[in-house]
Motif scaffolding. Structure first.
Motif, PDB file in Angstrom:
ATOM      1  N   GLU A   1       0.742  -1.439   0.137  1.00 34.47           N
ATOM      2  CA  GLU A   1      -0.466   0.413  -0.312  1.00 34.47           C
ATOM      3  C   GLU A   1       0.622   1.146   0.194  1.00 34.47           C
ATOM      4  O   GLU A   1       0.793   2.132  -0.765  1.00 34.47           O
ATOM      5  CB  GLU A   1      -1.209  -0.319   1.232  1.00 34.47           C
ATOM      6  CG  GLU A   1      -2.239   1.310   1.509  1.00 34.47           C
ATOM      7  CD  GLU A   1      -2.634   0.814   2.602  1.00 34.47           C
ATOM      8  OE1 GLU A   1      -3.801   1.498   2.601  1.00 34.47           O
ATOM      9  OE2 GLU A   1      -2.767  -0.116   3.249  1.00 34.47           O
TER      10      GLU A   1
ATOM     11  N   PRO B   1      -6.549   6.926  -0.452  1.00 37.89           N
ATOM     12  CA  PRO B   1      -5.950   5.944   0.937  1.00 37.89           C
ATOM     13  C   PRO B   1      -7.013   4.976   0.379  1.00 37.89           C
ATOM     14  O   PRO B   1      -6.506   3.359   0.483  1.00 37.89           O
ATOM     15  CB  PRO B   1      -5.260   6.999   1.677  1.00 37.89           C
ATOM     16  CG  PRO B   1      -5.313   8.359   1.164  1.00 37.89           C
ATOM     17  CD  PRO B   1      -6.656   8.338   0.274  1.00 37.89           C
TER      18      PRO B   1
ATOM     19  N   THR C   1       1.020   4.237  -3.183  1.00 37.89           N
ATOM     20  CA  THR C   1       0.860   4.922  -2.808  1.00 37.89           C
ATOM     21  C   THR C   1       2.081   6.455  -3.340  1.00 37.89           C
ATOM     22  O   THR C   1       1.967   8.092  -4.072  1.00 37.89           O
ATOM     23  CB  THR C   1       1.510   5.737  -1.233  1.00 37.89           C
ATOM     24  OG1 THR C   1       0.233   5.174  -0.805  1.00 37.89           O
ATOM     25  CG2 THR C   1       0.884   7.044  -0.902  1.00 37.89           C
TER      26      THR C   1
END
Length: 158
Positions: A7, A21, A11
């Motif tokens: 993750e 997000p 990003t």
């Protein structure tokens, strides 16, 4: 040294810059690490297209078969680039071949998992479709240039 999660890596990646997000959490949930040896097939034309890849290391040739010439590379993808868009467009079959040119490491994203999440979250689906439409347009433009080189008129000289 801190360990980055998938993750977190998403990003930081320009391809996912427009995503929220919570989108990245959903996308990362469909991801896994994969690797391909030099010369190994990533996928073949006509096979079910159930993944896309974010290349982390290495190079991958996207190829088409040309009668009389054999495999013709229409694009070479490198670290940081996205490979595969057929997972998003019915009938979910690969339209080209892809082959690792050297040891290649990538994140693989399960297209079936992502399509289900897009059905459940249409704004996520819209963002993915918008982003992948840019990839599709770029790849079609590259293929057009390769076809012009392959089938264009021979240099007649002056």
């Amino acid at each position: 040294m801190s360990i980055k999660t998938l993750e977190t890596l998403l990003t930081d990646h320009p391809f996912f810059a427009e995503f929220r997000p919570e989108d990245l959490t959903l996308i990362a949930g469909c991801g896994a690490n994969v690797k391909f040896a030099a010369g190994e097939s990533v996928f073949r034309e006509g096979e079910p297209a159930n993944h896309f890849y974010l290349l982390r290391y290495g190079r991958v040739a996207v190829e088409v078969f040309s009668p009389g010439k054999g495999p013709v590379t229409i694009q070479t993808l490198h670290e940081g680039e996205v490979l595969g868009w057929s997972w998003l467009v019915p009938p979910y079959r690969w339209r080209h071949d892809a082959r690792a040119l050297e040891l290649t490491r990538a994140f693989s994203f399960d297209g079936t998992c992502l399509r289900r999440k897009c059905d459940e979250d249409p704004p996520l689906g819209y963002r993915l479709m918008r982003r992948f439409s840019q990839v599709i347009a770029e790849r079609l433009g590259n293929a057009q240039m390769q076809l012009m080189d392959l089938y264009g008129p021979e240099d007649q000289g002056a």
